[in-house]
Design a protein around this motif. Structure first.
Motif, PDB file in Angstrom:
ATOM      1  N   ASP A 121       0.839  -1.197   0.000  1.00  0.00           N
ATOM      2  CA  ASP A 121       0.000   0.000   0.000  1.00  0.00           C
ATOM      3  C   ASP A 121       0.869   1.241   0.000  1.00  0.00           C
ATOM      4  OD1 ASP A 121      -2.731  -1.087   0.182  1.00  0.00           O
ATOM      5  OD2 ASP A 121      -2.021  -1.952   2.070  1.00  0.00           O
TER       6      ASP A 121
ATOM      7  N   PRO B 125       0.784   5.911  -1.128  1.00  0.00           N
ATOM      8  CA  PRO B 125       0.135   7.004  -1.851  1.00  0.00           C
ATOM      9  C   PRO B 125       0.331   6.934  -3.367  1.00  0.00           C
ATOM     10  CG  PRO B 125       2.140   7.776  -0.790  1.00  0.00           C
ATOM     11  CD  PRO B 125       1.954   6.359  -0.359  1.00  0.00           C
TER      12      PRO B 125
ATOM     13  N   SER C 271     -10.137   8.681  -7.645  1.00  0.00           N
ATOM     14  CA  SER C 271      -9.991   9.050  -6.239  1.00  0.00           C
ATOM     15  C   SER C 271     -11.354   9.459  -5.661  1.00  0.00           C
ATOM     16  CB  SER C 271      -8.943  10.157  -6.152  1.00  0.00           C
ATOM     17  OG  SER C 271      -9.012  10.847  -4.974  1.00  0.00           O
TER      18      SER C 271
ATOM     19  N   ARG D 215      -4.419   0.813  -1.564  1.00  0.00           N
ATOM     20  CA  ARG D 215      -4.400   1.691  -0.401  1.00  0.00           C
ATOM     21  C   ARG D 215      -4.818   0.935   0.854  1.00  0.00           C
ATOM     22  NH1 ARG D 215      -3.450   3.724  -4.471  1.00  0.00           N
ATOM     23  NH2 ARG D 215      -3.341   5.909  -5.088  1.00  0.00           N
ATOM     24  N   ASP D 216      -5.662  -0.093   0.657  1.00  0.00           N
ATOM     25  CA  ASP D 216      -6.222  -0.811   1.817  1.00  0.00           C
ATOM     26  C   ASP D 216      -6.008  -2.315   1.692  1.00  0.00           C
ATOM     27  OD1 ASP D 216      -7.854  -1.212  -0.366  1.00  0.00           O
ATOM     28  OD2 ASP D 216      -9.732  -1.042   0.746  1.00  0.00           O
TER      29      ASP D 216
ATOM     30  N   ASP E 195      -3.630  12.615  -2.396  1.00  0.00           N
ATOM     31  CA  ASP E 195      -3.144  12.118  -1.094  1.00  0.00           C
ATOM     32  C   ASP E 195      -4.104  12.552   0.004  1.00  0.00           C
ATOM     33  OD1 ASP E 195      -0.859  11.105  -2.200  1.00  0.00           O
ATOM     34  OD2 ASP E 195       0.533  12.500  -1.229  1.00  0.00           O
TER      35      ASP E 195
ATOM     36  N   ASP F 267      -7.482  10.706  -0.380  1.00  0.00           N
ATOM     37  CA  ASP F 267      -7.365   9.277  -0.068  1.00  0.00           C
ATOM     38  C   ASP F 267      -7.112   9.050   1.430  1.00  0.00           C
ATOM     39  OD1 ASP F 267      -7.700   8.767  -2.768  1.00  0.00           O
ATOM     40  OD2 ASP F 267      -5.579   8.407  -3.176  1.00  0.00           O
ATOM     41  N   SER F 268      -6.420  10.006   2.080  1.00  0.00           N
ATOM     42  CA  SER F 268      -6.101   9.812   3.503  1.00  0.00           C
ATOM     43  C   SER F 268      -7.221  10.282   4.414  1.00  0.00           C
ATOM     44  CB  SER F 268      -4.854  10.589   3.924  1.00  0.00           C
ATOM     45  OG  SER F 268      -3.924  10.625   2.921  1.00  0.00           O
TER      46      SER F 268
ATOM     47  N   LEU G  87      -6.275   5.836   3.273  1.00  0.00           N
ATOM     48  CA  LEU G  87      -4.879   5.453   3.077  1.00  0.00           C
ATOM     49  C   LEU G  87      -4.150   5.648   4.408  1.00  0.00           C
ATOM     50  CD1 LEU G  87      -2.307   4.956   1.337  1.00  0.00           C
ATOM     51  CD2 LEU G  87      -2.239   7.407   0.990  1.00  0.00           C
ATOM     52  N   GLN G  88      -3.631   4.578   4.942  1.00  0.00           N
ATOM     53  CA  GLN G  88      -2.886   4.686   6.202  1.00  0.00           C
ATOM     54  C   GLN G  88      -1.946   3.495   6.330  1.00  0.00           C
ATOM     55  OE1 GLN G  88      -5.806   4.396   9.318  1.00  0.00           O
ATOM     56  NE2 GLN G  88      -6.408   2.354   8.747  1.00  0.00           N
TER      57      GLN G  88
END
Ligand code: DC
Length: 222
Positions: free
Chosen positions: A9, A11, A95, A125-126, A176, A179-180, A187-188
């Protein structure tokens, strides 16, 4: 026993796609580019003139997506969209559709179906947090935003797609943030993921590091 998974995962434009594909090749594993699924939903919505804010219409598209992944092409409803899904208008729309919980849910089973012997490398991302929480190895790949903009610029120019590096940097930072900050599967870095900052590293060096980490982890598995 379920096939092993390497979850990568990170960015936008962090090099996940290239690294994940090469790690899969090196290990003889299958490969899932989960971002391509969000891009395909976005492209199908744009093609049909569907409003990206219309969650239920976009969810219907995600549920019924007619897509084929071959070794070097992606087909949407029979048409080759390999390059089209990489255009910036599609990146930005992807996105936005990825922030819709119903879309994420509709794509879950489709992503898990890629988990087949001898193993899978999945990028997104996940992957480590939601889709494959039991992955053998979880990598969180990052790079400095300016370097990511340079990499994306080079990639687009090589494909004959025109691009502007400042605009790319701004779009990368916007994506970014979106997504975060979304509530569903943002996203993490998972607590059990290894962070790898690839700024200044070659693709070969990153691939070698991931393969080495996987082999070490797999040799310790029960
Ligand atoms: O990895 P990519 O740039 O091709 O992804 C396109 C978009 O899809 C990106 O803005 C984030 C979203 N995405 C996501 O939310 N979850 C994933 N597993 C993969 C991508």
């Amino acid at each position: 026993m379920a096939a092993p998974v390497i979850a990568i995962d990170g960015p936008s434009a962090s090099g996940k796609g290239t690294v994940a594909r090469e790690v899969a090749n090196a290990l003889g594993f299958h490969f899932l580019d989960s971002g391509a699924l969000y891009r395909l939903v976005a492209l199908a919505a744009l093609n049909r003139g569907v409003d990206l804010e219309d969650a239920s219409a976009v969810e219907d598209i995600a549920r019924d997506l007619k897509v084929v992944f071959s070794a070097d092409a992606v087909l949407l409803e029979g048409g080759d969209v390999t390059n089209t899904i990489r255009e910036e208008r599609v990146s930005n729309a992807a996105s936005r559709v990825a922030a819709l919980p119903g879309v994420r849910k509709a794509l879950l089973g489709r992503q898990r179906a890629f988990r087949q012997a001898p193993g899978l490398v999945a990028d997104g991302r996940d992957m480590g947090s939601v889709v494959f929480p039991d992955a053998t190895l979880k990598i969180f790949l990052t790079a400095d935003p300016a370097e990511r903009a340079r990499r994306r610029y080079k990639q687009l120019i090589e494909k004959g797609i025109s691009a502007n590096i400042d605009a790319l940097l701004e779009e990368i930072c916007d994506r970014d943030a979106r997504d975060s900050q979304r509530t569903d599967a943002p996203l993490q870095k998972c607590a059990d993921a290894t962070e790898l900052d690839t700024t200044g590293m070659s693709v070969e060096a990153v691939v070698a590091k991931v393969v080495q980490s996987y082999n070490k982890r797999a040799s310790k598995a029960p």
